[in-house]
Design an enzyme around this catalytic site. Structure first.
Site, PDB file in Angstrom:
ATOM      1  N   ASP A  12      31.275  10.429 -11.681  1.00 52.33           N
ATOM      2  CA  ASP A  12      30.792   9.350 -10.796  1.00 52.33           C
ATOM      3  C   ASP A  12      29.709   9.826  -9.834  1.00 52.33           C
ATOM      4  OD1 ASP A  12      32.909   7.847 -11.887  1.00 52.33           O
ATOM      5  OD2 ASP A  12      34.268   8.626 -10.359  1.00 52.33           O
ATOM      6  N   GLU A  13      28.954  10.818 -10.232  1.00 52.42           N
ATOM      7  CA  GLU A  13      27.895  11.334  -9.349  1.00 52.42           C
ATOM      8  C   GLU A  13      26.667  10.442  -9.361  1.00 52.42           C
ATOM      9  OE1 GLU A  13      29.115  13.134 -11.906  1.00 52.42           O
ATOM     10  OE2 GLU A  13      30.092  14.937 -11.116  1.00 52.42           O
ATOM     11  N   HIS A  40      29.317   4.495 -16.707  1.00 54.46           N
ATOM     12  CA  HIS A  40      28.105   4.712 -15.924  1.00 54.46           C
ATOM     13  C   HIS A  40      27.665   3.359 -15.419  1.00 54.46           C
ATOM     14  CE1 HIS A  40      27.686   8.737 -17.368  1.00 54.46           C
ATOM     15  NE2 HIS A  40      27.700   8.331 -18.609  1.00 54.46           N
ATOM     16  N   GLY A 303      38.468   0.338 -12.329  1.00 55.94           N
ATOM     17  CA  GLY A 303      38.524  -0.443 -11.098  1.00 55.94           C
ATOM     18  C   GLY A 303      39.427   0.205 -10.050  1.00 55.94           C
ATOM     19  N   ARG A 304      39.963   1.388 -10.371  1.00 56.78           N
ATOM     20  CA  ARG A 304      40.853   2.069  -9.410  1.00 56.78           C
ATOM     21  C   ARG A 304      40.054   2.546  -8.202  1.00 56.78           C
ATOM     22  NH1 ARG A 304      43.948   6.601 -12.927  1.00 56.78           N
ATOM     23  NH2 ARG A 304      41.887   6.845 -13.803  1.00 56.78           N
TER      24      ARG A 304
HETATM   25  P1  GDP Z   1      28.182   8.170 -13.282  1.00 65.77           P
HETATM   26  O1  GDP Z   1      29.419   8.076 -14.078  1.00 65.77           O
HETATM   27  O2  GDP Z   1      27.878   9.579 -12.876  1.00 65.77           O
HETATM   28  O3  GDP Z   1      27.018   7.507 -13.920  1.00 65.77           O
HETATM   29  O4  GDP Z   1      28.440   7.436 -11.892  1.00 65.77           O
HETATM   30  P2  GDP Z   1      28.925   5.926 -11.661  1.00 65.77           P
HETATM   31  O5  GDP Z   1      27.950   5.021 -12.251  1.00 65.77           O
HETATM   32  O6  GDP Z   1      30.334   5.732 -12.023  1.00 65.77           O
HETATM   33  O7  GDP Z   1      28.933   5.877 -10.069  1.00 65.77           O
HETATM   34  C1  GDP Z   1      27.838   5.899  -9.332  1.00 65.77           C
HETATM   35  C2  GDP Z   1      27.794   4.641  -8.474  1.00 65.77           C
HETATM   36  O8  GDP Z   1      26.888   4.856  -7.459  1.00 65.77           O
HETATM   37  C3  GDP Z   1      27.305   3.401  -9.201  1.00 65.77           C
HETATM   38  O9  GDP Z   1      27.880   2.263  -8.631  1.00 65.77           O
HETATM   39  C4  GDP Z   1      25.804   3.438  -8.963  1.00 65.77           C
HETATM   40  O10 GDP Z   1      25.174   2.165  -9.036  1.00 65.77           O
HETATM   41  C5  GDP Z   1      25.780   3.963  -7.568  1.00 65.77           C
HETATM   42  N1  GDP Z   1      24.626   4.776  -7.229  1.00 65.77           N
HETATM   43  C6  GDP Z   1      23.958   5.707  -7.965  1.00 65.77           C
HETATM   44  N2  GDP Z   1      23.022   6.303  -7.220  1.00 65.77           N
HETATM   45  C7  GDP Z   1      23.115   5.749  -5.968  1.00 65.77           C
HETATM   46  C8  GDP Z   1      22.447   5.972  -4.733  1.00 65.77           C
HETATM   47  O11 GDP Z   1      21.571   6.819  -4.598  1.00 65.77           O
HETATM   48  N3  GDP Z   1      22.847   5.215  -3.671  1.00 65.77           N
HETATM   49  C9  GDP Z   1      23.834   4.273  -3.756  1.00 65.77           C
HETATM   50  N4  GDP Z   1      24.164   3.597  -2.670  1.00 65.77           N
HETATM   51  N5  GDP Z   1      24.496   4.061  -4.891  1.00 65.77           N
HETATM   52  C10 GDP Z   1      24.144   4.787  -5.979  1.00 65.77           C
END
Ligand code: GDP
Length: 427
Positions: A12-13, A40, A303-304
């Site tokens: 979730d980065e 993602h 959704g957790r």
């Molecule tokens: P992934 O699995 O690494 O792709 O990460 P996720 O998508 O699960 O979680 C990242 C969350 O942070 C998502 O809701 C993105 O839309 C959001 N997001 C990503 N980059 C940024 C950012 O720079 N700022 C903010 N506020 N949200 C971000």
């Protein structure tokens, strides 16, 4: 050029956003491990999407999206995910599926749920997508490879063999309904028809693509700390989350991976159980969770509510090292604009001794965070395009983290959208 985009932390980065952004300059985007167990989240001109199985490059007309052999392929899920995109106006992406990918079966999902139920409060907090039973079967050599769908004799014989084995557990351990080999065989035939248009000898395809100088992205799922070998075992995922595995899970030579872009989050978050040294509880944690991500820290697949904490420099330095990071994208920095002071975990105290090295899981369970406090910048940094335009305290925070993790931060993400990115020249 092959570039890997991977996570340094617990997942979730914001890898999805970075991949979606970098996919613009890419020809091919490949998922090389995991399955539909993590999501993602991508915000672009078509809207907001949570992708689970498809690579994050599917929104561009010029890219080819590949499901590599290392992925746990849930075929109906794939078909539905493609449909969900086209239903919302995204042009049908070009998708290839490795003929060596293995198939996640409906019984993997059942076994995942049955096992969590059996373990009760000792469960792993699985997303119940069938990932652990899938990889167990793959390495026990009773999985179904896509190529086998096109060999009827193998399918029939293996359907019987697999049911024999599974039914012992279903009957005696879980006390659940048994599997029927004829039904399994019919399901596999349906899967064959569904996946047929996409099947490809992916490693041969990539061999040519590399020779032609194509730009290729390997898209990792989750992060370093969920790797089965180098992560917080046993609270890990069941396939390697490391860039190194990209070579295996896509079928390319390891030395072709020239760039390893590791995504590091400006604070910590984790879904699922396991040691989390800088975790915040109470009101401080609730506030960060509420303000975090894009509309709160809640898992894209489940959704957790995610567990949240301050930036963990010990875990992130290790996470970057074990990935072989060549550059870092620091994400969700905008979220921290509300804080007067921002604590950062710069050491772990284990049995009275402070260390900066990330320990194995046994020691990790005893670690307590050592915090350093940095001044906050107290404003909204969304919309800023140039590094120099960021408030001084914000740049200090970035440069402090850069020093701590020992890798150049070349991108700073200050919002969920494609355009919310600040590029930085690091000498
Ligand atoms: P992934 O699995 O690494 O792709 O990460 P996720 O998508 O699960 O979680 C990242 C969350 O942070 C998502 O809701 C993105 O839309 C959001 N997001 C990503 N980059 C940024 C950012 O720079 N700022 C903010 N506020 N949200 C971000």
């Amino acid at each position: 050029m092959v570039r890997a985009i991977v996570g340094a932390n617990w997942g979730d980065e914001g890898k999805g956003k970075i991949t979606d952004m970098l996919a613009k300059e890419s020809d091919i985007i490949i998922r090389f491990q995991g399955g539909s167990n993590a999501g993602h989240t991508i915000v672009n001109d078509y809207g907001k999407f949570a992708l689970h199985l498809l690579p994050s490059g599917v929104f561009y007309g010029h890219t080819t999206s590949i499901i590599g052999n290392g992925v746990a392929l849930n075929i109906p899920y794939l078909v539905n995910e493609i449909k969900a995109l086209t239903d919302r106006g995204v042009p049908k992406p070009k998708i290839l599926v490795s003929d060596r990918a293995q198939i996640l079966m409906p019984y993997h999902v059942l076994f995942d749920a049955y096992e969590e139920e059996r373990l009760g409060n000792k469960s792993f907090g699985s997303t119940k997508s069938g990932i652990a039973p899938f990889y167990s079967d793959k390495y026990a050599k009773i999985g179904f490879q896509v190529s086998e769908l096109f060999d009827d004799d193998t399918l029939r014989e293996k359907s019987v063999r697999v049911c024999e084995l599974k039914n012992v557990l279903l009957k005696h351990l879980y006390h659940k309904p048994l599997l029927d080999p004829d039904e399994l065989y019919r399901t596999l035939q349906e899967y064959r028809d569904m996946v047929k248009p996409y099947v490809c000898d992916v490693s041969a395809y990539l061999y040519e693509a590399i020779r032609e100088g194509k730009n290729i992205l390997l898209e990792g799922q989750l992060g370093s700390l969920k790797d089965p070998d180098h992560g917080i075992y046993p609270m890990v995922t069941s396939s390697s989350t490391l860039a190194a595995y990209g070579a295996v899970g896509a079928g390319i030579p390891p030395y072709e991976i020239k760039n390893i872009t590791t995504v590091v989050k400006a604070y910590s978050s984790s879904v699922g159980a396991g040691a989390f040294v800088s975790e915040l509880s109470g009101e401080e944690g609730d506030e960060l969770r509420r303000r975090g991500g894009d509309g709160g820290e809640f898992g894209a697949t489940t959704g957790r509510p995610r567990r949240v904490g301050w930036f963990d420099a010990v875990a992130s330095r290790y996470g970057c090292r074990i990935q072989g990071t060549t550059e870092v994208a620091l994400t969700v920095l905008d979220v921290l604009g509300y804080l007067d002071q921002i604590p950062v975990c710069t050491g772990y105290e284990i049995d009275g001794v402070v260390t900066r090295d990330f320990p194995n899981t046994v020691k990790l369970e005893r670690a307590k965070p050592v915090l350093t406090r940095l001044p906050g910048w107290k404003c909204d940094i969304r919309g800023i395009k140039k590094y120099e335009d960021l408030p001084g305290a914000c740049r200090d925070y970035i440069e402090f983290i850069e020093k701590e993790i020992g890798c150049p931060i070349t991108m700073v993400s200050n919002g969920p959208g494609r355009q919310d990115i600040i590029y930085r020249n690091v000498k």
